[in-house]
Design a protein around this motif. Structure first.
Motif, PDB file in Angstrom:
ATOM      1  N   UNK A  33       0.846  -1.188   0.000  1.00 52.73           N
ATOM      2  CA  UNK A  33       0.000   0.000   0.000  1.00 52.73           C
ATOM      3  C   UNK A  33       0.884   1.241   0.000  1.00 52.73           C
ATOM      4  N   UNK A  34       0.283   2.393   0.094  1.00 60.47           N
ATOM      5  CA  UNK A  34       1.059   3.629   0.024  1.00 60.47           C
ATOM      6  C   UNK A  34       2.044   3.800   1.181  1.00 60.47           C
ATOM      7  N   UNK A  35       1.737   3.410   2.437  1.00 61.32           N
ATOM      8  CA  UNK A  35       2.756   3.594   3.478  1.00 61.32           C
ATOM      9  C   UNK A  35       3.858   2.536   3.475  1.00 61.32           C
ATOM     10  N   UNK A  36       3.759   1.559   2.574  1.00 65.35           N
ATOM     11  CA  UNK A  36       4.784   0.513   2.533  1.00 65.35           C
ATOM     12  C   UNK A  36       6.087   1.100   2.006  1.00 65.35           C
ATOM     13  N   UNK A  37       7.169   0.785   2.688  1.00 63.70           N
ATOM     14  CA  UNK A  37       8.471   1.292   2.286  1.00 63.70           C
ATOM     15  C   UNK A  37       9.173   0.230   1.428  1.00 63.70           C
ATOM     16  N   UNK A  38       9.372   0.473   0.146  1.00 63.86           N
ATOM     17  CA  UNK A  38      10.001  -0.547  -0.708  1.00 63.86           C
ATOM     18  C   UNK A  38      11.488  -0.706  -0.377  1.00 63.86           C
ATOM     19  N   UNK A  39      11.934  -1.932  -0.398  1.00 66.15           N
ATOM     20  CA  UNK A  39      13.321  -2.229  -0.038  1.00 66.15           C
ATOM     21  C   UNK A  39      14.206  -2.490  -1.251  1.00 66.15           C
ATOM     22  N   UNK A  40      13.703  -2.287  -2.437  1.00 62.01           N
ATOM     23  CA  UNK A  40      14.496  -2.534  -3.639  1.00 62.01           C
ATOM     24  C   UNK A  40      14.848  -1.238  -4.380  1.00 62.01           C
TER      25      UNK A  40
END
Length: 78
Positions: free
Chosen positions: A34-41
């Protein structure tokens, strides 16, 4: 022998409630990002990792490294 039992018993008794957790993990639902998810890639994650998270462990061993200017301004002898 009873003292060793009294030392080890609380250690192993605290593990027992945790044992059901790993088998239940594969049955968890995977949620879409979702929008608050912080992508790790992304490069910003790498930047944050190297600039913030990785310098912290050495500061636990050398806590005065970020404070060199402070002792210079304190009088040693009154």
């Amino acid at each position: 022998m009873p003292i060793a039992f009294l030392i080890l018993f609380p250690t192993y008794i605290s593990i027992i409630p945790i044992l059901p957790i790993p088998p239940s993990l594969p049955t968890k639902n995977i949620l879409p990002p979702t929008s608050p998810t912080f992508p790790t890639h992304t490069p910003i994650f790498t930047l944050i990792l190297f600039l913030i998270i990785l310098p912290l462990p050495p500061l636990t061993f050398f806590p005065l490294l970020p404070l060199p200017p402070l002792p210079q301004h304190l009088p040693i002898f009154h």
